[in-house]
Design a protein around this motif. Structure first.
Motif, mmCIF file in Angstrom:
data_model
loop_
_atom_site.group_PDB
_atom_site.id
_atom_site.type_symbol
_atom_site.label_atom_id
_atom_site.label_comp_id
_atom_site.label_asym_id
_atom_site.label_seq_id
_atom_site.Cartn_x
_atom_site.Cartn_y
_atom_site.Cartn_z
ATOM 1 N N UNK A 165 -11.323 -8.182 -33.705
ATOM 2 C CA UNK A 165 -11.077 -8.877 -34.979
ATOM 3 C C UNK A 165 -10.338 -10.189 -34.739
ATOM 4 N N UNK A 166 -9.383 -10.179 -33.827
ATOM 5 C CA UNK A 166 -8.625 -11.393 -33.520
ATOM 6 C C UNK A 166 -9.524 -12.452 -32.886
ATOM 7 N N UNK A 167 -10.371 -12.039 -31.967
ATOM 8 C CA UNK A 167 -11.302 -12.976 -31.319
ATOM 9 C C UNK A 167 -12.266 -13.565 -32.351
ATOM 10 N N UNK A 168 -12.780 -12.730 -33.234
ATOM 11 C CA UNK A 168 -13.707 -13.212 -34.266
ATOM 12 C C UNK A 168 -12.998 -14.155 -35.246
ATOM 13 N N UNK A 169 -11.768 -13.828 -35.598
ATOM 14 C CA UNK A 169 -11.000 -14.705 -36.492
ATOM 15 C C UNK A 169 -10.769 -16.065 -35.842
ATOM 16 N N UNK A 170 -10.511 -16.088 -34.547
ATOM 17 C CA UNK A 170 -10.316 -17.360 -33.829
ATOM 18 C C UNK A 170 -11.595 -18.181 -33.826
ATOM 19 N N UNK A 171 -12.730 -17.536 -33.593
ATOM 20 C CA UNK A 171 -14.024 -18.257 -33.635
ATOM 21 C C UNK A 171 -14.242 -18.880 -35.012
ATOM 22 N N UNK A 172 -13.960 -18.117 -36.043
ATOM 23 C CA UNK A 172 -14.109 -18.627 -37.414
ATOM 24 C C UNK A 172 -13.149 -19.795 -37.661
ATOM 25 N N UNK A 173 -11.914 -19.642 -37.210
ATOM 26 C CA UNK A 173 -10.914 -20.706 -37.400
ATOM 27 C C UNK A 173 -11.350 -21.998 -36.710
ATOM 28 N N UNK A 174 -11.918 -21.893 -35.510
ATOM 29 C CA UNK A 174 -12.372 -23.092 -34.794
ATOM 30 C C UNK A 174 -13.507 -23.785 -35.549
ATOM 31 N N UNK A 175 -14.423 -23.007 -36.107
ATOM 32 C CA UNK A 175 -15.511 -23.598 -36.896
ATOM 33 C C UNK A 175 -14.971 -24.292 -38.141
ATOM 34 N N UNK A 176 -14.043 -23.639 -38.816
ATOM 35 C CA UNK A 176 -13.437 -24.231 -40.014
ATOM 36 C C UNK A 176 -12.697 -25.513 -39.642
ATOM 37 N N UNK A 177 -11.947 -25.491 -38.552
ATOM 38 C CA UNK A 177 -11.221 -26.682 -38.087
ATOM 39 C C UNK A 177 -12.182 -27.844 -37.877
ATOM 40 N N UNK A 178 -13.303 -27.579 -37.205
ATOM 41 C CA UNK A 178 -14.276 -28.633 -36.933
ATOM 42 C C UNK A 178 -14.875 -29.175 -38.231
ATOM 43 N N UNK A 179 -15.203 -28.290 -39.166
ATOM 44 C CA UNK A 179 -15.814 -28.717 -40.431
ATOM 45 C C UNK A 179 -14.825 -29.505 -41.296
ATOM 46 N N UNK A 180 -13.578 -29.033 -41.342
ATOM 47 C CA UNK A 180 -12.561 -29.734 -42.124
ATOM 48 C C UNK A 180 -12.319 -31.118 -41.530
ATOM 49 N N UNK A 181 -12.240 -31.205 -40.209
ATOM 50 C CA UNK A 181 -12.043 -32.505 -39.557
ATOM 51 C C UNK A 181 -13.166 -33.462 -39.918
ATOM 52 N N UNK A 182 -14.407 -32.970 -39.911
ATOM 53 C CA UNK A 182 -15.550 -33.816 -40.250
ATOM 54 C C UNK A 182 -15.491 -34.247 -41.712
ATOM 55 N N UNK A 183 -15.152 -33.335 -42.600
ATOM 56 C CA UNK A 183 -15.048 -33.663 -44.019
ATOM 57 C C UNK A 183 -13.973 -34.717 -44.260
ATOM 58 N N UNK A 184 -12.817 -34.539 -43.646
ATOM 59 C CA UNK A 184 -11.729 -35.511 -43.795
ATOM 60 C C UNK A 184 -12.184 -36.881 -43.286
ATOM 61 N N UNK A 185 -12.847 -36.905 -42.142
ATOM 62 C CA UNK A 185 -13.341 -38.177 -41.598
ATOM 63 C C UNK A 185 -14.335 -38.837 -42.541
ATOM 64 N N UNK A 186 -15.247 -38.047 -43.101
ATOM 65 C CA UNK A 186 -16.251 -38.606 -44.024
ATOM 66 C C UNK A 186 -15.601 -39.221 -45.260
#
Length: 136
Positions: free
Chosen positions: A106-127
């Motif tokens: 569960x912790x590993x899966x949560x980290x994978x999800x967090x990394x995807x969210x981080x990348x998407x949020x960064x892209x949205x903020x940049x846009x």
């Protein structure tokens, strides 16, 4: 990457430009390989260095360009995608190994999800900030 001289469409367009970099060897080598002159300096010195033509440009995030008002002393912006931000989670190995397998998973899966969210949020903020920068 932004500069005061010309648009950067291909790496060779950096030829002859003095580009501020962090004092990180791969960053400096990248600029040099493209024909530019890397000028390592503190970010605190950058605005004045741009104003006084000590450097012609720099690589930085759109958020920093807006926050530091580099757009006031620069004309050209190129979105190169050559630097990637990374979010990480650091945990104690002994503690992690003490968890039951289902919680480890569960912790590993949560980290994978967090990394995807981080990348998407960064892209949205940049846009969003790029639209703001275009207006300025």
């Amino acid at each position: 990457m932004f500069n005061s001289k010309r648009p950067i469409k291909v790496p060779n367009d950096l030829k002859g430009l003095k580009i501020r970099t962090m004092e990180i060897v791969p960053h400096m080598k990248l600029i040099k390989a493209a024909g530019g002159t890397p000028v390592p300096m503190l970010m605190l010195e950058l605005y004045t260095a741009l104003q006084t033509k000590v450097v012609d440009g720099a690589e930085n995030t759109i958020s920093n360009i807006l926050a530091q008002k580099y757009y006031q002393v620069q004309k050209y912006l190129t979105l190169t995608g050559n630097v990637m931000g990374i979010g990480v989670t650091i945990i104690n190995e002994k503690w992690f190994q003490s968890l039951p397998d289902d919680l480890k998973g569960a912790l590993i899966e949560a980290e994978r999800t967090a990394l995807l969210v981080y990348a998407r949020i960064s892209q949205l903020v940049s846009d969003v900030k790029l639209d703001d920068l275009k207006k300025r």
